[in-house]
Enzyme design. Structure first.
Site: not given
Length: 543
Positions: A368-370, A410
């Site tokens: 997840s990019e967060n 990320s």
């Protein structure tokens, strides 16, 4: 290649403003001509005197403040505020409340830098924006924040939309003394050409977007982006010792370390203020050198999207819900793209359903990019944790072996091609692999979030689009050429819809139909597809 765009008036409902651009792949003189030929009617916006600048920074003074009001008392009008958090996870609600309390007469004309400037339900920067203290926001995502969107369209606030990974890297560079960098993110989009206005007023462009300088490395075009520096950073941490060393919990780390490093003065609100030595060296996520002021966090955490695990069979649920049945059909087929050992990024919405159709021993790592690698399913009520969310701000869990990290790390995974597959939704997909999924001029202005970064390295990361075959008005979403602003050019390799599966030839341009959904015939696909396509000799059925 020349093209004209009337993007601005479509947003604002005004007479056409033409923006003529020349392809930035041409020679230097052609590029200069393109920049010179962009013209706008402009007028200077009204503003109050706001000199800005950071508060005084005194080394050696006690960092712990007894009062949050005292800690923000010398923030100046015109300052650039870096506000950490992702959605409402990790936002400095206590500090923001104190800044809001100063009021727009006392503190105004702020430039706020944040992944998303407030939310539809309040929280985050919402009080500062609603109170008129923020005159400009630099962010990647507005989402369903209609109040912020209205302020932008009516000229009350300027917005500089910036892809999420680019925003993280601009902050990282600001803190590391690097003035600029080149990135593939946003090439051949409105980011490169500067066609997203920063400020509008009555259909008129007050402040145009900034076209990017480009260079070619190894045969690819890259945009130049400049670093972001802040006067003040505001962040929240789990534990902070009296020397300023910070420990973050899970996804609260996303932007916090980056913003603290990029600001002249950083203020942290701590859930727990502890003596020096209580935090072990291995527990410290951000060294105290980057923190100047510490206050006690008193505001409660806000869960933006509380999502709990359902034990119901999605196939059974879909029997009485045609829309869900379509989504399940797409997700089930999408799961076949996820091979054992793959590292996969799943965009918000339909892509998040795909893991439900993986076998228990699939060994697929979801990113997840967060800031998560090893994202698990939605939590039960007992597992619910406000500090663990996905890119859609939904509450999630972590699988054994999961890791958490900041947003720069990320998006380095993503741009660097370390992710095997990235799945996204779409508003339109072109027959040549073009993708548009973040804006419908005049109707949808949500921002691109991390999508432009997710498609920035399609030679290394396979881009799979999951979408309904037609929109709610019955118009094809697969088209010969995209008419909406692009998220990425020639990036999509596979399209999965509720009717069919297509392979996309990104190099030469063209679609090949490889599978039909159960009960769907070729004539229906032809009728509902707005692009020409070939049919595979061994045309299969979606399972």
């Amino acid at each position: 290649m020349d093209f004209a765009c009337t993007f601005v008036p479509k947003l604002a409902g005004a007479p056409a403003v033409q923006i003529r651009l020349t392809s930035l792949r041409t020679a230097s003189k052609a590029k200069q001509h393109a920049y010179q030929s962009r013209s706008f009617r402009t007028s200077a916006p009204w503003s109050r005197e706001a000199p800005g600048g950071p508060p005084a920074k005194v080394r050696g003074q006690r960092k712990v403040f007894d009062s949050v009001d005292e800690a923000v008392a010398d923030i100046k009008s015109g300052s650039t505020i870096l506000s950490a958090g992702f959605g409402l996870c990790g936002t400095a609600e206590t500090i923001i409340g104190a800044i809001a309390k100063r009021g727009a007469d006392n503190l105004h004309s702020l430039t706020a830098v944040s992944n998303n400037a407030g939310t539809a339900i309040g929280g985050g920067l919402s009080p500062l924006i609603a109170g008129g203290q923020v005159s400009k926001a630099i962010c990647s995502f507005l989402g369903n924040n209609k109040a912020l969107e209205k302020k932008y369209l009516t000229g009350e606030i300027a917005i500089e939309l910036t892809p999420q990974g680019t925003l993280a890297e601009k902050l990282r560079c600001g803190g590391a003394g690097i003035p600029a960098f080149f990135t593939p993110t946003g090439v051949n989009t409105f980011i490169q050409s500067g066609q997203i206005p920063q400020r509008l007023k009555d259909g008129e462009v007050i402040t145009p977007g900034k076209a990017r300088e480009t260079r070619i490395f190894d045969g690819r075009v890259y945009n130049m982006e400049t670093a972001i520096h802040g006067d003040v950073a505001i962040l929240r941490a789990y534990k902070v010792d009296e020397a300023g060393n910070c420990q973050f919990r899970y996804t609260t780390k996303s932007f916090a370390p980056l913003m603290a490093k990029a600001a002249k003065v950083s203020i942290v609100e701590a859930e727990h203020i502890v003596p020096v030595g209580e935090l072990k060296s291995t527990d410290i996520d951000l060294p105290g050198i980057f923190i100047d002021r510490i206050v006690q966090a008193t505001a409660e955490k806000i869960i933006e999207v509380k999502t709990l695990r359902s034990n119901e069979d999605p196939e059974e649920q879909g029997k009485n819900n045609p829309a869900l049945a379509r989504r399940n059909r797409i997700a089930k087929r999408a799961a076949k793209e996820l091979k054992p050992g793959f590292y996969v990024n799943l965009g918000v919405g339909m892509p998040t359903l795909a893991p439900s159709y993986l076998p228990p021993d699939a060994n697929v790592w979801i990113q997840s990019e967060n800031g998560i690698l090893g994202m698990g399913p939605y939590p039960t009520e007992e597992e619910l944790d406000a500090d663990i969310i996905n890119a859609g701000k939904e509450t999630v869990t972590l699988v054994p072996g999961a890791s958490v990290f900041d947003s720069s790390e990320s998006f380095g995974m993503i741009r660097g091609g370390h992710i095997d597959v990235s799945m996204l939704g779409a508003l339109q997909v072109g027959a040549n692999g073009d993708l548009a999924n973040y804006m419908i001029p005049g109707k949808v202005f949500k921002g691109m979030g991390g999508a432009m970064d997710l498609v920035s390295n399609p030679d290394e990361t396979k881009i799979v689009v999951l979408t309904d075959h037609v929109d709610k008005n019955g118009r094809p979403k697969i088209v010969q050429h995209c008419t909406l602003p692009l998220t990425g050019a020639k990036v999509v390799s596979t399209i999965i819809t509720d009717l069919a599966v297509f392979d996309v030839d990104r190099k030469r341009g063209g679609l090949t139909l490889i599978e039909l959904a159960p009960g769907v015939e070729l004539d229906e696909v032809k009728q509902k597809t707005g692009a020409t396509f070939e049919v595979a000799k061994d045309l299969g059925r979606m399972e």
